[in-house]
Scaffold this motif. Structure first.
Motif, PDB file in Angstrom:
ATOM      1  N   UNK A 159       0.834  -1.208   0.000  1.00 22.67           N
ATOM      2  CA  UNK A 159       0.000   0.000   0.000  1.00 22.67           C
ATOM      3  C   UNK A 159       0.869   1.257   0.000  1.00 22.67           C
ATOM      4  N   UNK A 160       1.929   1.227   0.791  1.00 24.42           N
ATOM      5  CA  UNK A 160       2.835   2.385   0.861  1.00 24.42           C
ATOM      6  C   UNK A 160       3.485   2.628  -0.494  1.00 24.42           C
ATOM      7  N   UNK A 161       4.036   1.590  -1.113  1.00 24.85           N
ATOM      8  CA  UNK A 161       4.739   1.772  -2.383  1.00 24.85           C
ATOM      9  C   UNK A 161       3.781   2.192  -3.495  1.00 24.85           C
ATOM     10  N   UNK A 162       2.558   1.689  -3.436  1.00 21.96           N
ATOM     11  CA  UNK A 162       1.567   2.077  -4.435  1.00 21.96           C
ATOM     12  C   UNK A 162       1.279   3.572  -4.370  1.00 21.96           C
ATOM     13  N   UNK A 163       1.166   4.096  -3.151  1.00 23.41           N
ATOM     14  CA  UNK A 163       0.927   5.541  -3.016  1.00 23.41           C
ATOM     15  C   UNK A 163       2.175   6.339  -3.381  1.00 23.41           C
ATOM     16  N   UNK A 164       3.352   5.861  -2.937  1.00 21.82           N
ATOM     17  CA  UNK A 164       4.591   6.590  -3.188  1.00 21.82           C
ATOM     18  C   UNK A 164       4.891   6.672  -4.685  1.00 21.82           C
ATOM     19  N   UNK A 165       4.497   5.655  -5.431  1.00 20.13           N
ATOM     20  CA  UNK A 165       4.739   5.665  -6.874  1.00 20.13           C
ATOM     21  C   UNK A 165       3.999   6.802  -7.563  1.00 20.13           C
ATOM     22  N   UNK A 166       2.960   7.294  -6.935  1.00 23.71           N
ATOM     23  CA  UNK A 166       2.197   8.416  -7.515  1.00 23.71           C
ATOM     24  C   UNK A 166       2.743   9.769  -7.068  1.00 23.71           C
ATOM     25  N   UNK A 167       3.873   9.756  -6.334  1.00 24.96           N
ATOM     26  CA  UNK A 167       4.440  11.008  -5.810  1.00 24.96           C
ATOM     27  C   UNK A 167       5.914  11.115  -6.235  1.00 24.96           C
ATOM     28  N   UNK A 168       6.175  11.329  -7.497  1.00 23.79           N
ATOM     29  CA  UNK A 168       7.572  11.410  -7.950  1.00 23.79           C
ATOM     30  C   UNK A 168       8.317  12.557  -7.267  1.00 23.79           C
ATOM     31  N   UNK A 169       9.550  12.269  -6.857  1.00 24.12           N
ATOM     32  CA  UNK A 169      10.373  13.283  -6.214  1.00 24.12           C
ATOM     33  C   UNK A 169      10.182  13.394  -4.721  1.00 24.12           C
ATOM     34  N   UNK A 170       9.176  12.721  -4.158  1.00 22.59           N
ATOM     35  CA  UNK A 170       8.944  12.774  -2.721  1.00 22.59           C
ATOM     36  C   UNK A 170       9.950  11.875  -1.987  1.00 22.59           C
ATOM     37  N   UNK A 171      10.512  12.400  -0.924  1.00 18.67           N
ATOM     38  CA  UNK A 171      11.270  11.550  -0.006  1.00 18.67           C
ATOM     39  C   UNK A 171      10.283  10.819   0.897  1.00 18.67           C
ATOM     40  N   UNK A 172      10.727   9.728   1.524  1.00 15.81           N
ATOM     41  CA  UNK A 172       9.765   8.873   2.231  1.00 15.81           C
ATOM     42  C   UNK A 172      10.297   8.394   3.573  1.00 15.81           C
ATOM     43  N   UNK A 173       9.388   8.355   4.529  1.00 16.53           N
ATOM     44  CA  UNK A 173       9.657   7.817   5.863  1.00 16.53           C
ATOM     45  C   UNK A 173       8.518   6.867   6.209  1.00 16.53           C
ATOM     46  N   UNK A 174       8.864   5.720   6.762  1.00 16.86           N
ATOM     47  CA  UNK A 174       7.860   4.754   7.223  1.00 16.86           C
ATOM     48  C   UNK A 174       8.018   4.571   8.725  1.00 16.86           C
ATOM     49  N   UNK A 175       6.898   4.535   9.432  1.00 13.51           N
ATOM     50  CA  UNK A 175       6.882   4.208  10.853  1.00 13.51           C
ATOM     51  C   UNK A 175       6.204   2.855  11.010  1.00 13.51           C
ATOM     52  N   UNK A 176       6.824   1.942  11.768  1.00  9.93           N
ATOM     53  CA  UNK A 176       6.244   0.611  11.938  1.00  9.93           C
ATOM     54  C   UNK A 176       6.549   0.088  13.330  1.00  9.93           C
ATOM     55  N   UNK A 177       5.682  -0.792  13.803  1.00  8.44           N
ATOM     56  CA  UNK A 177       5.837  -1.412  15.122  1.00  8.44           C
ATOM     57  C   UNK A 177       5.894  -2.913  14.894  1.00  8.44           C
ATOM     58  N   UNK A 178       7.107  -3.477  14.948  1.00  8.67           N
ATOM     59  CA  UNK A 178       7.293  -4.875  14.558  1.00  8.67           C
ATOM     60  C   UNK A 178       8.611  -5.389  15.105  1.00  8.67           C
ATOM     61  N   UNK A 179       8.769  -6.725  15.054  1.00 12.80           N
ATOM     62  CA  UNK A 179      10.021  -7.384  15.433  1.00 12.80           C
ATOM     63  C   UNK A 179      10.722  -7.762  14.129  1.00 12.80           C
ATOM     64  N   UNK A 180      11.722  -6.972  13.750  1.00 10.51           N
ATOM     65  CA  UNK A 180      12.426  -7.186  12.485  1.00 10.51           C
ATOM     66  C   UNK A 180      13.637  -8.078  12.727  1.00 10.51           C
ATOM     67  N   UNK A 181      13.864  -9.014  11.801  1.00 10.42           N
ATOM     68  CA  UNK A 181      15.032  -9.904  11.898  1.00 10.42           C
ATOM     69  C   UNK A 181      16.304  -9.084  12.090  1.00 10.42           C
ATOM     70  N   UNK A 182      17.143  -9.525  13.027  1.00 11.30           N
ATOM     71  CA  UNK A 182      18.376  -8.813  13.330  1.00 11.30           C
ATOM     72  C   UNK A 182      18.279  -7.988  14.586  1.00 11.30           C
ATOM     73  N   UNK A 183      17.048  -7.677  15.016  1.00  9.93           N
ATOM     74  CA  UNK A 183      16.854  -6.929  16.250  1.00  9.93           C
ATOM     75  C   UNK A 183      17.051  -7.814  17.474  1.00  9.93           C
ATOM     76  N   UNK A 184      17.506  -7.205  18.561  1.00  8.04           N
ATOM     77  CA  UNK A 184      17.734  -7.925  19.812  1.00  8.04           C
ATOM     78  C   UNK A 184      16.676  -7.516  20.832  1.00  8.04           C
ATOM     79  N   UNK A 185      15.901  -8.484  21.300  1.00  3.44           N
ATOM     80  CA  UNK A 185      14.848  -8.206  22.267  1.00  3.44           C
ATOM     81  C   UNK A 185      15.334  -8.346  23.699  1.00  3.44           C
ATOM     82  N   UNK A 186      14.448  -8.063  24.633  1.00  6.66           N
ATOM     83  CA  UNK A 186      14.712  -8.278  26.058  1.00  6.66           C
ATOM     84  C   UNK A 186      13.418  -8.759  26.702  1.00  6.66           C
ATOM     85  N   UNK A 187      13.414  -8.940  28.028  1.00  7.97           N
ATOM     86  CA  UNK A 187      12.275  -9.620  28.640  1.00  7.97           C
ATOM     87  C   UNK A 187      11.085  -8.707  28.938  1.00  7.97           C
TER      88      UNK A 187
END
Length: 381
Positions: A159-187
């Motif tokens: 959905x993000x890329x579909x919208x961004x494709x209609x905005x040539x020249x725009x810089x982009x920032x994404x905010x997400x709440x997730x556990x991404x591979x490579x991240x180190x968790x704690x208890x």
């Protein structure tokens, strides 16, 4: 364009029964001052604003104060997404009105792919908030077949890329709440897995200038433009070694150009101490920790008398005491939280403490029968 990336405030959280309200207040004061002095264009809060779905009134008051001061004193915009601890319905109350004031609160699947547009002297920056999405919601709302967090995030980024494709020249920032591979968790992070599937590949986020991640409480860089800011406060002794901070993120005309760590204020240092009761009470080696929040682990072979009360006299901010088991089948106990133990466990621990050895088989069986009978009598009253 300058952003201040933060996450996982967990307003309303306690530390081993101790209120963190005052520490959160100090952090909010710090955040407002940084946003003002560094002329931040937008503060990004990447989920888990609150610690639980129904936050206590003082936590709601802190958030009300924070957003008001960021807009009126720091003259910045605020973008917030719901995390797995937040209630989307409660967090999203009055979001359309708040949008007009510059506070952009995004919850649910329906907002994914609709950016917050921020203007500077170059082309606009499209900031795409991606709230925490339960896989079941992604299946129902977007018709995806795989029920996992990775599949939900892939669909969201489509959905993000579909919208961004209609905005040539725009810089982009994404905010997400997730556990991404490579991240180190704690208890202190709540498991967001479904059937053990909770990790999201970092490649899901390719193609944007910066990804402001939330969920993991330790600050970490997975790539230049893919980072966890971490929580602003330590929420358990597993985070004692963390350096808490936010990130100042600068975008120039070509995209990401600088990321700077901004250390958060430390309300009180944390210390994990190990030694015999006699050592912890008398050794000058521990003098530097007397005003810290302390977790003490005793190494005595025989459980000493009243260790918690005695240690509190030297370490007034002792929050957790761990007494190792005397035998393999007796668990270590956190004496600051006796109310979590079953009554029979407290009784068995008492026998061990006063005798220096656990109850034998017949004694343990007698105690279990006695407490079973007490529960039966209480149930018939």
């Amino acid at each position: 364009m300058r952003f201040l990336h933060t996450s996982d405030w967990h307003l309303g959280r306690q530390l081993h029964g101790l209120s963190l309200h005052d520490a959160h207040q100090v952090f909010i004061d710090h955040l407002v001052e940084i946003a003002r002095s560094e002329q931040v264009d937008a503060v990004l809060i990447a989920g888990d604003l609150y610690d639980r779905a129904v936050p206590p009134p003082d936590a709601v008051g802190l958030w009300d104060q924070a957003q008001t001061r960021l807009v009126l004193e720091a003259r910045t915009q605020v973008v917030v997404i719901a995390g797995n601890h937040d209630s989307p319905a409660r967090l999203g109350v009055s979001s359309r009105l708040l949008e007009r004031a510059g506070v952009h609160v995004r919850v649910g699947t329906g907002v994914v792919g609709t950016p917050v547009l921020l203007e500077d002297e170059h082309a606009a920056v499209a900031c795409y908030p991606v709230p925490f999405i339960e896989p079941a919601s992604a299946v129902a709302d977007w018709g995806i077949e795989e029920r996992s967090h990775a599949a939900a995030l892939r669909a969201a980024m489509d959905h993000v890329r579909s919208d961004l494709a209609r905005r040539p020249g725009h810089r982009s920032v994404v905010m997400a709440h997730a556990f991404v591979f490579g991240g180190q968790g704690c208890d202190t992070e709540r498991d967001i897995g479904v059937g053990g599937v909770q990790h999201v590949p970092s490649a899901v986020f390719e193609g944007v200038d910066y990804v402001a991640l939330g969920h993991l409480h330790g600050r970490q860089r997975l790539a230049d433009g893919l980072r966890y800011s971490g929580s602003p406060l330590a929420f358990s002794f597993s985070e004692a070694a963390h350096v808490k901070s936010s990130y100042l993120v600068d975008l120039d005309a070509d995209g990401l150009c600088r990321v700077e760590e901004v250390p958060a204020p430390i309300p009180r240092r944390m210390a994990r101490l190990t030694g015999s009761l006699e050592e912890l009470l008398n050794s000058p080696a521990y003098s530097a920790y007397e005003q810290c929040w302390v977790e003490a682990t005793l190494t005595d072979r025989v459980r000493p008398l009243s260790p918690y009360e005695r240690l509190k006299r030297r370490f007034p901010h002792l929050l957790k005491l761990v007494v190792p088991s005397l035998t393999a089948d007796v668990e270590s106990r956190d004496f600051a939280n006796l109310d979590r133990l079953a009554p029979v466990e407290v009784a068995l621990d008492f026998v061990t403490e006063v005798r220096g050895r656990p109850a034998d088989g017949d004694e343990a069986a007698l105690l279990h029968r006695t407490f079973d009978e007490l529960r039966r009598l209480e149930a018939t009253r």
